[in-house]
Design an enzyme around this catalytic site. Structure first.
Site, mmCIF file in Angstrom:
data_model
loop_
_atom_site.group_PDB
_atom_site.id
_atom_site.type_symbol
_atom_site.label_atom_id
_atom_site.label_comp_id
_atom_site.label_asym_id
_atom_site.label_seq_id
_atom_site.Cartn_x
_atom_site.Cartn_y
_atom_site.Cartn_z
ATOM 1 N N LYS A 251 0.867 -1.176 0.000
ATOM 2 C CA LYS A 251 0.000 0.000 0.000
ATOM 3 C C LYS A 251 0.909 1.233 0.000
ATOM 4 C CE LYS A 251 -1.524 2.873 2.921
ATOM 5 N NZ LYS A 251 -1.513 4.089 2.101
ATOM 6 N N GLU B 200 10.960 1.218 10.194
ATOM 7 C CA GLU B 200 11.952 2.273 9.962
ATOM 8 C C GLU B 200 11.218 3.580 10.214
ATOM 9 O OE1 GLU B 200 14.218 4.908 9.063
ATOM 10 O OE2 GLU B 200 13.600 4.565 7.001
ATOM 11 N N CYS C 77 13.960 10.844 6.357
ATOM 12 C CA CYS C 77 14.229 10.325 7.708
ATOM 13 C C CYS C 77 15.649 10.666 8.117
ATOM 14 C CB CYS C 77 14.097 8.808 7.756
ATOM 15 S SG CYS C 77 12.634 8.220 6.997
ATOM 16 N N GLU D 122 11.029 15.487 15.677
ATOM 17 C CA GLU D 122 11.210 15.426 14.220
ATOM 18 C C GLU D 122 10.223 16.392 13.552
ATOM 19 O OE1 GLU D 122 10.123 11.764 12.054
ATOM 20 O OE2 GLU D 122 12.001 12.025 10.951
HETATM 21 C C1 UN1 Z 1 14.473 8.069 3.995
HETATM 22 O O1 UN1 Z 1 14.645 9.248 4.248
HETATM 23 O O2 UN1 Z 1 13.497 7.469 4.469
HETATM 24 O O3 UN1 Z 1 20.230 8.046 2.801
HETATM 25 C C2 UN1 Z 1 15.349 7.297 3.096
HETATM 26 C C3 UN1 Z 1 19.356 8.679 2.228
HETATM 27 C C4 UN1 Z 1 18.544 8.015 1.138
HETATM 28 C C5 UN1 Z 1 17.410 7.256 1.720
HETATM 29 C C6 UN1 Z 1 16.562 8.041 2.662
HETATM 30 N N1 UN1 Z 1 19.409 7.147 0.369
HETATM 31 O O4 UN1 Z 1 19.099 9.836 2.532
#
Ligand code: UN1
Length: 497
Positions: A177, A252, A286, A387
């Site tokens: 999804k 994650e 992230c 965050e």
């Molecule tokens: C994410 O932000 O969920 O290292 C992934 C990085 C990318 C992946 C980010 N290759 O910023």
């Protein structure tokens, strides 16, 4: 203007409408007037169909030799490569990030697919001696069955591929999804899989809202693996739901990533790194840099240089090649960013640049905000701790490496961190003592490569890693195999004692 294109769910190798009979429009976050497509607003029945398709496809797919599964993945990777430009353009239209970055996102999917295609001829286990004579010991990886994926909007093709490709090469089948905001990239991925001969039911796509589809994606007993990228709050709920019947659960989640700048750092490099780490993808990674810990002797110069560069960033529609930063994904995210800017001001942080929504002309059609930097941030502030997921960076001062490491670790998250220094001893100490899943020396906090494990400590993850060989541990289980060819009963721990 012609009617927007309608995209369907992909279930059991067929493109089908939702049983709800409902659809939703997806619009470009840089230009609300542009409908990217009309997508299925699916319900629990659609999810059930997809899981059933995946369950029955699993019985055949698990028996396809892994190198053959790998051959299909090679073909998928090769088609993704050929279509990279159009896939990336679609992604910029649905997600907003600039073309350079969506090309990177597509490339990350290509890299992951090639990497896992190669695993088809490895998937190594171990052979090891037996403690008994005439007995052979080995380990093999076995697949689990149906995998459910709930993926975010910030990496619309890369993250789905991180989950899908290792799952498939191990012999599992998939229901995904995609984020409500970015379904097109996953629909595009499904089309490529279909065109390259992935058997029906092995990869299924159901679009719609997490609120309606989350529970049926997770609670169905046929699902054996759940993989989720998103907020810590939702991740915790998913983890609890998976615990009841012991599903594999790979999470994650959030980050509050720090870049340390020491007094001996090359400041030009540290400024480049902070700019890219904080404002790349409009801070919606992230791994984005949201905290800088800078040594007192260089903080003035570092901040001045960084602020000057941030001020000159061109913000706009990512399809314009001269634009350096795109919009926020939607109005809600933009409002979150603006509210954190207000919080930062109220808490007494010093606004050095940015802080405003961009308005006027084409800006009014999207969710644009200025790249924003706060100075004089301290550890008690919410903008230091929480965050934000937007282009907001806080800078705090430190007096020593020890203090920098203590400040870096002062967070509930643990995804990525970096240090800028020319002192190798400091670099290694920080590498050892900053408690994150990813660490960079003289490079920004973003930019992970697909053949290294990806994930974080503390509230960022639940101990698993995506990408690289580590992903195989999420999507397979070990079977230890003992073959006794002695022709007699041999009792371990007893007959050889
Ligand atoms: C994410 O932000 O969920 O290292 C992934 C990085 C990318 C992946 C980010 N290759 O910023």
């Amino acid at each position: 203007m012609s009617d927007p294109k309608v995209f369907k769910n992909f279930i059991n190798g067929q493109w089908v409408e939702s049983k709800s009979g409902e659809t939703y429009e997806n619009r470009n976050p840089a230009n609300k007037d542009e409908v990217v497509g009309v997508f299925q607003k699916s319900n629990a029945d659609d999810v059930k169909d997809a899981i059933e398709a995946a369950k029955s496809a699993y019985e055949k797919w698990r028996l396809v030799p892994a190198p053959k599964r790998g051959e299909i993945l090679y073909r998928i990777a090769s088609r993704l490569t050929r279509q990279k430009e159009e896939l990336s353009r679609d992604m910029t239209r649905e997600m907003g990030k600039i073309l350079d970055e969506t090309r990177g996102d597509t490339q990350e999917a290509i890299d992951m697919t090639y990497y896992m295609a190669g695993e088809g001829r490895r998937l190594f286990g171990q052979t090891t001696p037996s403690e008994l004579p005439n007995k052979f010991n080995m380990t093999v990886r076995q697949p689990l069955g149906v995998c459910s994926f709930i993926t975010p909007w910030n990496f619309p093709m890369a993250i789905p591929s991180w989950k899908t490709m290792p799952a498939l090469i191990c012999g599992n089948t998939v229901v995904i999804k995609p984020a409500t905001e970015t379904p097109l990239s996953v629909v595009n991925l499904a089309r490529v899989c279909e065109e390259e001969g992935l058997p029906p039911g092995v990869f299924n796509v159901v679009t719609g809202a997490g609120s309606a589809l989350g529970d049926p994606m997770i609670n169905n007993p046929a699902v054996r693996v759940v993989s989720f990228t998103g907020s810590t709050e939702i991740g915790r709920k998913i983890s609890e739901a998976c615990a009841t019947d012991f599903k594999h659960c790979c999470l994650e989640m959030g980050g509050k990533n720090v870049q340390i700048v020491m007094d001996d750092a090359r400041l030009d490099l540290a400024v480049d790194g902070a700019l890219w780490g904080a404002f790349g993808t409009t801070g919606q990674r992230c791994t984005a840099t949201s905290r800088i810990v800078c040594h007192k002797d260089v903080i003035k110069e570092f901040t001045e240089r960084l602020v000057e560069r941030a001020k000159s960033l061109k913000v706009g529609n990512g399809l314009d090649e001269s634009v350096q930063m795109g919009p926020c994904i939607n109005e809600g995210q933009l409002q979150t960013v603006l509210s954190y800017i207000e919080i930062g001001k109220k808490e007494g942080a010093k606004l050095m640049t940015g802080g405003e929504r961009l308005t006027g002309g084409d800006y009014d059609k999207g969710y644009f905000v200025q790249p924003t930097i706060f100075g004089e941030v301290n550890q008690s502030m919410r903008i230091w701790r929480e965050e934000i997921f937007g282009p907001v960076l806080g800078i705090a001062v430190c007096n020593s490496l020890d203090e920098a490491i203590e400040m870096a670790n002062d967070t509930s998250y643990g995804l990525s961190a970096s240090i800028y220094t020319q002192d190798i001893n400091n670099a290694y100490r920080a590498m050892r003592d900053v408690y994150t899943g990813i660490f960079y020396v003289n490079a920004p906090t973003i930019g992970a490569e697909t053949h290294l494990p990806f994930g974080g400590t503390k509230e960022t993850g639940n101990g698993h890693r995506e990408a690289a060989m580590a992903a195989l541990d999420v999507f397979s289980e070990w079977k230890s195999v003992y073959v006794d060819f002695s022709g007699s009963l041999q009792r371990a721990q007893i007959d050889n004692a």
